[in-house]
Design an enzyme around this catalytic site. Structure first.
Site, PDB file in Angstrom:
ATOM      1  N   ARG A   1       4.825   8.263 -10.229  1.00 60.13           N
ATOM      2  CA  ARG A   1       4.577   8.938  -8.951  1.00 60.13           C
ATOM      3  C   ARG A   1       5.768   9.844  -8.609  1.00 60.13           C
ATOM      4  NH1 ARG A   1       2.655   3.781  -5.419  1.00 60.13           N
ATOM      5  NH2 ARG A   1       4.182   2.743  -6.737  1.00 60.13           N
TER       6      ARG A   1
ATOM      7  N   LYS B   1      14.941   1.335   7.288  1.00 64.50           N
ATOM      8  CA  LYS B   1      14.382   1.663   5.970  1.00 64.50           C
ATOM      9  C   LYS B   1      14.341   3.184   5.742  1.00 64.50           C
ATOM     10  CE  LYS B   1      12.290   1.315   2.067  1.00 64.50           C
ATOM     11  NZ  LYS B   1      12.927   0.831   0.861  1.00 64.50           N
TER      12      LYS B   1
ATOM     13  N   CYS C   1       8.979   6.460  -3.607  1.00 62.59           N
ATOM     14  CA  CYS C   1       9.579   6.215  -2.290  1.00 62.59           C
ATOM     15  C   CYS C   1      10.352   7.397  -1.716  1.00 62.59           C
ATOM     16  CB  CYS C   1      10.477   4.987  -2.355  1.00 62.59           C
ATOM     17  SG  CYS C   1       9.507   3.489  -2.571  1.00 62.59           S
TER      18      CYS C   1
ATOM     19  N   ASN D   1      16.779   5.098   2.887  1.00 62.30           N
ATOM     20  CA  ASN D   1      16.258   5.869   1.749  1.00 62.30           C
ATOM     21  C   ASN D   1      16.630   7.347   1.859  1.00 62.30           C
ATOM     22  OD1 ASN D   1      15.217   3.766   0.370  1.00 62.30           O
ATOM     23  ND2 ASN D   1      13.089   4.386   0.481  1.00 62.30           N
TER      24      ASN D   1
ATOM     25  N   LYS E   1      25.260  10.614  -8.994  1.00 63.67           N
ATOM     26  CA  LYS E   1      25.031  11.087 -10.355  1.00 63.67           C
ATOM     27  C   LYS E   1      24.219  12.381 -10.320  1.00 63.67           C
ATOM     28  CE  LYS E   1      24.654   9.472 -14.924  1.00 63.67           C
ATOM     29  NZ  LYS E   1      23.385   9.735 -15.581  1.00 63.67           N
TER      30      LYS E   1
ATOM     31  N   LYS F   1       8.420  10.686  -0.438  1.00 65.39           N
ATOM     32  CA  LYS F   1       7.545  10.491   0.718  1.00 65.39           C
ATOM     33  C   LYS F   1       8.326   9.968   1.933  1.00 65.39           C
ATOM     34  CE  LYS F   1       5.811   5.771   0.100  1.00 65.39           C
ATOM     35  NZ  LYS F   1       6.573   5.201   1.174  1.00 65.39           N
TER      36      LYS F   1
ATOM     37  N   LYS G   1      -7.852  -4.954 -10.242  1.00 63.17           N
ATOM     38  CA  LYS G   1      -6.479  -5.466 -10.204  1.00 63.17           C
ATOM     39  C   LYS G   1      -6.486  -6.990 -10.054  1.00 63.17           C
ATOM     40  CE  LYS G   1      -3.091  -2.697  -8.427  1.00 63.17           C
ATOM     41  NZ  LYS G   1      -2.272  -2.003  -7.440  1.00 63.17           N
TER      42      LYS G   1
ATOM     43  N   ASP H   1      -5.936  -8.142  -2.630  1.00 65.11           N
ATOM     44  CA  ASP H   1      -6.032  -6.697  -2.853  1.00 65.11           C
ATOM     45  C   ASP H   1      -7.505  -6.321  -2.847  1.00 65.11           C
ATOM     46  OD1 ASP H   1      -3.653  -4.629  -4.141  1.00 65.11           O
ATOM     47  OD2 ASP H   1      -5.739  -3.922  -4.094  1.00 65.11           O
TER      48      ASP H   1
HETATM   49  P1  NAD Z   1       1.059   0.291  -4.442  1.00 69.48           P
HETATM   50  O1  NAD Z   1       0.193   1.485  -4.337  1.00 69.48           O
HETATM   51  O2  NAD Z   1       1.612  -0.099  -5.776  1.00 69.48           O
HETATM   52  O3  NAD Z   1       0.290  -0.988  -3.876  1.00 69.48           O
HETATM   53  C1  NAD Z   1      -0.441  -1.000  -2.703  1.00 69.48           C
HETATM   54  C2  NAD Z   1      -1.643  -1.922  -2.898  1.00 69.48           C
HETATM   55  O4  NAD Z   1      -2.298  -2.120  -1.640  1.00 69.48           O
HETATM   56  C3  NAD Z   1      -2.692  -1.367  -3.845  1.00 69.48           C
HETATM   57  O5  NAD Z   1      -2.913  -2.287  -4.888  1.00 69.48           O
HETATM   58  C4  NAD Z   1      -3.941  -1.185  -2.968  1.00 69.48           C
HETATM   59  O6  NAD Z   1      -5.133  -1.441  -3.672  1.00 69.48           O
HETATM   60  C5  NAD Z   1      -3.693  -2.227  -1.891  1.00 69.48           C
HETATM   61  N1  NAD Z   1      -4.402  -2.010  -0.632  1.00 69.48           N
HETATM   62  C6  NAD Z   1      -4.452  -0.904   0.151  1.00 69.48           C
HETATM   63  N2  NAD Z   1      -5.191  -1.145   1.258  1.00 69.48           N
HETATM   64  C7  NAD Z   1      -5.615  -2.426   1.178  1.00 69.48           C
HETATM   65  C8  NAD Z   1      -6.419  -3.255   2.008  1.00 69.48           C
HETATM   66  N3  NAD Z   1      -6.919  -2.833   3.170  1.00 69.48           N
HETATM   67  N4  NAD Z   1      -6.690  -4.521   1.593  1.00 69.48           N
HETATM   68  C9  NAD Z   1      -6.181  -4.985   0.434  1.00 69.48           C
HETATM   69  N5  NAD Z   1      -5.415  -4.258  -0.383  1.00 69.48           N
HETATM   70  C10 NAD Z   1      -5.134  -2.984  -0.023  1.00 69.48           C
HETATM   71  O7  NAD Z   1       2.246   0.534  -3.407  1.00 69.48           O
HETATM   72  P2  NAD Z   1       3.735  -0.085  -3.473  1.00 69.48           P
HETATM   73  O8  NAD Z   1       4.585   0.717  -4.381  1.00 69.48           O
HETATM   74  O9  NAD Z   1       3.641  -1.553  -3.646  1.00 69.48           O
HETATM   75  O10 NAD Z   1       4.230   0.230  -2.000  1.00 69.48           O
HETATM   76  C11 NAD Z   1       3.777  -0.482  -0.886  1.00 69.48           C
HETATM   77  C12 NAD Z   1       4.663  -0.151   0.280  1.00 69.48           C
HETATM   78  O11 NAD Z   1       6.004  -0.623   0.036  1.00 69.48           O
HETATM   79  C13 NAD Z   1       4.798   1.343   0.563  1.00 69.48           C
HETATM   80  O12 NAD Z   1       4.896   1.556   1.942  1.00 69.48           O
HETATM   81  C14 NAD Z   1       6.113   1.697  -0.109  1.00 69.48           C
HETATM   82  O13 NAD Z   1       6.735   2.811   0.487  1.00 69.48           O
HETATM   83  C15 NAD Z   1       6.935   0.452   0.145  1.00 69.48           C
HETATM   84  N6  NAD Z   1       8.023   0.236  -0.809  1.00 69.48           N
HETATM   85  C16 NAD Z   1       7.818   0.485  -2.129  1.00 69.48           C
HETATM   86  C17 NAD Z   1       8.845   0.237  -3.033  1.00 69.48           C
HETATM   87  C18 NAD Z   1       8.661   0.529  -4.496  1.00 69.48           C
HETATM   88  O14 NAD Z   1       9.652   0.550  -5.227  1.00 69.48           O
HETATM   89  N7  NAD Z   1       7.431   0.731  -4.988  1.00 69.48           N
HETATM   90  C19 NAD Z   1      10.078  -0.282  -2.585  1.00 69.48           C
HETATM   91  C20 NAD Z   1      10.231  -0.562  -1.236  1.00 69.48           C
HETATM   92  C21 NAD Z   1       9.193  -0.297  -0.360  1.00 69.48           C
END
Ligand code: NAD
Length: 442
Positions: free
Chosen positions: A334, A211, A267, A215, A258, A270, A42, A37
């Site tokens: 969020r 996906k 999710c 959703n 529900k 967006k 973090k 990351d």
């Molecule tokens: P998040 O914001 O919690 O995590 C993303 C991480 O990526 C951050 O920690 C950020 O610092 C890091 N990051 C960004 N650019 C980077 C780079 N160039 N190098 C290294 N690190 C980098 O996001 P999330 O909730 O984990 O979601 C990630 C993806 O998964 C999104 O596309 C989301 O739609 C999808 N998704 C999320 C969920 C969910 O429940 N949160 C479920 C399924 C899919």
């Protein structure tokens, strides 16, 4: 004899909800995982044994796999890419102001992989992205990879839900793998071999669409239910009875029927917008998705109206709120429905005293000083004019109603999650408002 699975070296770019959970689960099933990351704090926290998010079971699983030396953390992408056969892109894809997905983090990660790779790599997109993103990732990699290294691009969308993320990752309904060739397919099947679930192999674009379509379909189910709940309110019917009668039909199913204050989170909002805008770009006006969004916004507005109707004047009133997170078992704020609801009440001059078991810290970022935080569900009620329920946390399911009634100035409960039975609440002496169940019109 236990079947031996192939062990791979993999990296995840992005150690957020998805990267961290997927990464630790991949380590749990036997792979060597490096989580990268670019957020230094973090990674420093993770290295010290801390967990940056709240997710049940995550801390123990991280500890276990770090100890077993299958899981490590770094900010050094070059080292992670070079040590790995495959790199997952699990970065954020937030919405832009126009509803499109902001793909700058995906593009950034693709470029960094291209610039640092020194041998054949499989690049797997796990982030939720619009259809045709894989194509752009492939082009970006070709453009920035000066060594002419061979790559395979895979789409492997993630379906885990916050709050039950580990269980969902290890016991999914399906694993979707979008590939361009047999080589990548074989690798992906090896990677997931220890997980027992149907594997759906598709082309890259179809996997990306699975996906967004899934959703959006789920969000549509909730919006549909909320629209029917409104008809129940206007006609005097009961949404619980309606959805029970609908859900028993196997073609419809009980899940996501529900009624409440609508969907939120990181999710659905967006992804519905991104699906709608990519459809527009491709030349199809997906009007249904626009309506799905509109109904969701209306559900929140109607709920505020319910609070106003119950209190007559909200200015100067104290409103106790139970629950802020967009759903139980997460601290994720969020796009939580609690935000527009509380903002409106605050704007109208109400004082909000809230309690959430996990989302106090995260909600401070979005709600700031608009909320006073209580240390417990009961202290939030002190001298409040009404109790408003915004998240159906387990902790709220069996309250001491005597205590609730004696703490509140007025015994008014406005429940945005239909947690309780209207008849029982009335018997307990409460004026109870919920969604689509009281036959009252507004
Ligand atoms: P998040 O914001 O919690 O995590 C993303 C991480 O990526 C951050 O920690 C950020 O610092 C890091 N990051 C960004 N650019 C980077 C780079 N160039 N190098 C290294 N690190 C980098 O996001 P999330 O909730 O984990 O979601 C990630 C993806 O998964 C999104 O596309 C989301 O739609 C999808 N998704 C999320 C969920 C969910 O429940 N949160 C479920 C399924 C899919």
């Amino acid at each position: 004899m236990k079947k031996q699975h192939v062990q791979h070296n993999i990296a995840f770019i992005g150690a957020g909800y998805v990267g961290l959970v997927s990464g630790v689960c991949m380590a749990e099933i036997g792979h060597n995982v490096i989580l990268v990351d670019n957020n230094k704090e973090k990674i420093a926290k993770l290295k010290k044994g801390g967990i940056p998010i709240f997710e049940p079971g995550l801390e123990d699983l991280v500890k276990k796999n770090v100890k077993a030396k299958r899981l490590s953390f770094t900010t050094d992408i070059k080292q992670a890419v070079q040590k790995s056969d495959a790199i997952f892109i699990a970065v954020n894809t937030p919405p832009l102001a126009n509803g499109k997905a902001d793909l700058s983090y995906v593009a950034g990660a693709a470029r960094e992989i291209a610039e640092t790779a020194d041998a054949y790599k499989i690049v797997i997109d796990k982030s939720t992205v619009p259809v045709k993103t894989g194509e752009r990732v492939g082009k970006t990699i070709k453009q920035y990879n000066k060594r002419n290294i061979d790559f395979d691009i895979v789409s492997n969308p993630e379906f885990l839900r916050e709050g039950t993320a580990i269980h969902d990752f290890l016991n999914p309904d399906r694993i979707v793998i979008g590939v361009e060739n047999k080589r990548a397919e074989k690798f992906m099947k090896e990677l997931y071999a220890p997980i027992k679930a149907p594997v759906i192999v598709t082309d890259v674009k179809s996997a990306e669409l699975i996906k967004h379509a899934s959703n959006s379909f789920l969000a549509m189910k909730i919006s549909f239910t909320n629209a029917v709940a409104r008809i129940c309110e206007l006609s005097g019917a009961n949404i619980d009875q309606v959805t029970e009668g609908m859900g028993i039909d196997k073609r419809i199913g009980k899940a996501f029927l529900k009624a409440g204050i609508g969907w939120g989170g990181s999710c659905f909002p967006k992804d519905v917008s991104a699906f709608d805008t990519i459809a527009d770009e491709l030349g199809y006006n997906f009007g249904l998705l626009k309506e799905v969004h509109k109904i969701n916004k209306q559900a929140q507005e109607l709920f505020v109206q319910k609070i106003e109707d119950a209190l007559w004047v909200t200015k100067g009133k104290t409103i106790a709120v139970w629950g802020l997170a967009f759903k139980p078992n997460t601290d994720d704020m969020r796009n939580a429905p609690s935000i527009p609801i509380i903002e409106k009440l605050h704007k109208d001059g109400a004082k909000i005293v809230a309690y959430d078991p996990k989302a106090e810290e995260t909600s401070k970022e979005s709600l700031g000083k608009k909320v006073t935080y209580a240390k417990s569900m009961y202290t939030a009620l002190k001298k409040a004019d009404a109790l408003v329920i915004l998240t159906d946390w387990e902790e709220f399911k069996n309250p001491d109603w005597e205590k609730v009634r004696s703490s509140l100035t007025n015994p008014i409960v406005i429940d945005g999650r239909n947690m309780f039975e209207p008849d029982e609440m009335e018997k307990k002496g409460f004026v109870y408002h919920s969604i689509g169940r009281n036959g009252k019109s507004h």
